[in-house]
Motif scaffolding. Structure first.
Motif, PDB file in Angstrom:
ATOM      1  N   LYS A 258       0.811  -1.216   0.000  1.00  0.00           N
ATOM      2  CA  LYS A 258       0.000   0.000   0.000  1.00  0.00           C
ATOM      3  C   LYS A 258       0.848   1.272   0.000  1.00  0.00           C
ATOM      4  N   TYR A 259       1.964   1.225   0.720  1.00  0.00           N
ATOM      5  CA  TYR A 259       2.828   2.408   0.899  1.00  0.00           C
ATOM      6  C   TYR A 259       4.283   2.050   0.602  1.00  0.00           C
ATOM      7  N   PRO A 260       4.603   1.724  -0.651  1.00  0.00           N
ATOM      8  CA  PRO A 260       5.975   1.270  -0.966  1.00  0.00           C
ATOM      9  C   PRO A 260       7.050   2.314  -0.678  1.00  0.00           C
ATOM     10  N   SER A 261       6.679   3.589  -0.690  1.00  0.00           N
ATOM     11  CA  SER A 261       7.680   4.617  -0.370  1.00  0.00           C
ATOM     12  C   SER A 261       7.238   5.436   0.837  1.00  0.00           C
ATOM     13  N   GLY A 262       6.483   4.801   1.716  1.00  0.00           N
ATOM     14  CA  GLY A 262       6.002   5.473   2.922  1.00  0.00           C
ATOM     15  C   GLY A 262       7.107   5.717   3.927  1.00  0.00           C
ATOM     16  N   GLN A 263       6.761   6.443   4.974  1.00  0.00           N
ATOM     17  CA  GLN A 263       7.770   6.813   5.973  1.00  0.00           C
ATOM     18  C   GLN A 263       8.278   5.616   6.778  1.00  0.00           C
ATOM     19  N   PHE A 264       7.525   4.514   6.789  1.00  0.00           N
ATOM     20  CA  PHE A 264       7.954   3.337   7.550  1.00  0.00           C
ATOM     21  C   PHE A 264       8.484   2.223   6.644  1.00  0.00           C
ATOM     22  N   ALA A 265       8.628   2.501   5.349  1.00  0.00           N
ATOM     23  CA  ALA A 265       9.014   1.457   4.393  1.00  0.00           C
ATOM     24  C   ALA A 265      10.376   0.843   4.727  1.00  0.00           C
ATOM     25  N   ALA A 266      11.372   1.672   4.995  1.00  0.00           N
ATOM     26  CA  ALA A 266      12.709   1.147   5.306  1.00  0.00           C
ATOM     27  C   ALA A 266      12.663   0.264   6.556  1.00  0.00           C
ATOM     28  N   ASN A 267      11.963   0.736   7.589  1.00  0.00           N
ATOM     29  CA  ASN A 267      11.835  -0.061   8.820  1.00  0.00           C
ATOM     30  C   ASN A 267      11.092  -1.362   8.551  1.00  0.00           C
ATOM     31  N   ALA A 268      10.077  -1.307   7.694  1.00  0.00           N
ATOM     32  CA  ALA A 268       9.305  -2.515   7.387  1.00  0.00           C
ATOM     33  C   ALA A 268      10.203  -3.558   6.723  1.00  0.00           C
ATOM     34  N   HIS A 269      11.008  -3.118   5.751  1.00  0.00           N
ATOM     35  CA  HIS A 269      11.939  -4.061   5.105  1.00  0.00           C
ATOM     36  C   HIS A 269      12.939  -4.609   6.126  1.00  0.00           C
ATOM     37  N   TYR A 270      13.413  -3.740   7.009  1.00  0.00           N
ATOM     38  CA  TYR A 270      14.367  -4.170   8.030  1.00  0.00           C
ATOM     39  C   TYR A 270      13.746  -5.253   8.926  1.00  0.00           C
ATOM     40  N   TRP A 271      12.520  -4.997   9.399  1.00  0.00           N
ATOM     41  CA  TRP A 271      11.863  -5.973  10.275  1.00  0.00           C
ATOM     42  C   TRP A 271      11.559  -7.267   9.532  1.00  0.00           C
ATOM     43  N   LEU A 272      11.203  -7.158   8.251  1.00  0.00           N
ATOM     44  CA  LEU A 272      10.996  -8.379   7.457  1.00  0.00           C
ATOM     45  C   LEU A 272      12.294  -9.189   7.421  1.00  0.00           C
ATOM     46  N   GLY A 273      13.414  -8.496   7.247  1.00  0.00           N
ATOM     47  CA  GLY A 273      14.712  -9.176   7.265  1.00  0.00           C
ATOM     48  C   GLY A 273      14.945  -9.884   8.585  1.00  0.00           C
ATOM     49  N   GLU A 274      14.653  -9.182   9.677  1.00  0.00           N
ATOM     50  CA  GLU A 274      14.827  -9.779  11.013  1.00  0.00           C
ATOM     51  C   GLU A 274      13.929 -11.012  11.182  1.00  0.00           C
ATOM     52  N   LEU A 275      12.675 -10.874  10.767  1.00  0.00           N
ATOM     53  CA  LEU A 275      11.721 -11.975  10.934  1.00  0.00           C
ATOM     54  C   LEU A 275      12.113 -13.192  10.103  1.00  0.00           C
ATOM     55  N   TYR A 276      12.484 -12.953   8.844  1.00  0.00           N
ATOM     56  CA  TYR A 276      12.919 -14.070   8.004  1.00  0.00           C
ATOM     57  C   TYR A 276      14.165 -14.721   8.598  1.00  0.00           C
ATOM     58  N   GLY A 277      15.050 -13.909   9.146  1.00  0.00           N
ATOM     59  CA  GLY A 277      16.251 -14.439   9.792  1.00  0.00           C
ATOM     60  C   GLY A 277      15.898 -15.340  10.964  1.00  0.00           C
ATOM     61  N   LEU A 278      14.949 -14.894  11.786  1.00  0.00           N
ATOM     62  CA  LEU A 278      14.508 -15.694  12.936  1.00  0.00           C
ATOM     63  C   LEU A 278      13.905 -17.023  12.483  1.00  0.00           C
TER      64      LEU A 278
END
Length: 134
Positions: free
Chosen positions: A38-58
């Motif tokens: 919905k918000y690919p360039s939203g203000q939380f996009a970078a954090n969302a990708h970061y958390w996705l990375g963390e979650l996939y890592g876990l």
């Protein structure tokens, strides 16, 4: 009305964050992916990708984690998360025994973000890789 709905984006992000804290990782991933669609360039996009990375890592989904952390580095160079994301890229490569890639990622952290916690951790990782003879 194509204006991004900042309140809605923040609400989805907060929901995802609460799911992460509750260890409901699959639901958190779904929420973050929904937000990014919905918000690919939203203000939380970078954090969302970061958390996705963390979650996939876990979840030991290292290739997906690598993709998400790399996205933070490439697509959001001004994000405060970049140095951590670059460090995570190095750690994932190291966990896959891809020593040249890992060393390259760690050197990038050290050169691009001197004096940061990420930089110190990267230097420590490099030292361990060298001591191990890689």
């Amino acid at each position: 009305n194509n204006q991004p709905n900042v309140a809605e984006e923040q609400q989805i992000y907060q929901t995802a964050y609460n799911l992460i804290k509750a260890k409901k990782y699959d639901e958190a991933i779904t929420a973050l992916q929904t937000m990014l669609r919905k918000y690919p360039s939203g203000q939380f996009a970078a954090n969302a990708h970061y958390w996705l990375g963390e979650l996939y890592g876990l979840m030991s989904k290292n290739d997906q984690a690598l993709t998400e952390f790399s996205t933070v580095v490439k697509s959001y160079p001004d994000s405060p998360r970049v140095s951590d994301a670059q460090l995570k890229v190095g750690l994932l490569y190291a966990s896959q025994l891809k020593w040249a890639d890992a060393k390259s990622a760690f050197k990038k952290v050290i050169n691009s973000y001197p004096g940061t916690a990420s930089s110190r951790l990267a230097a420590e990782q490099l030292k361990q890789i060298k001591q191990a003879g890689h």
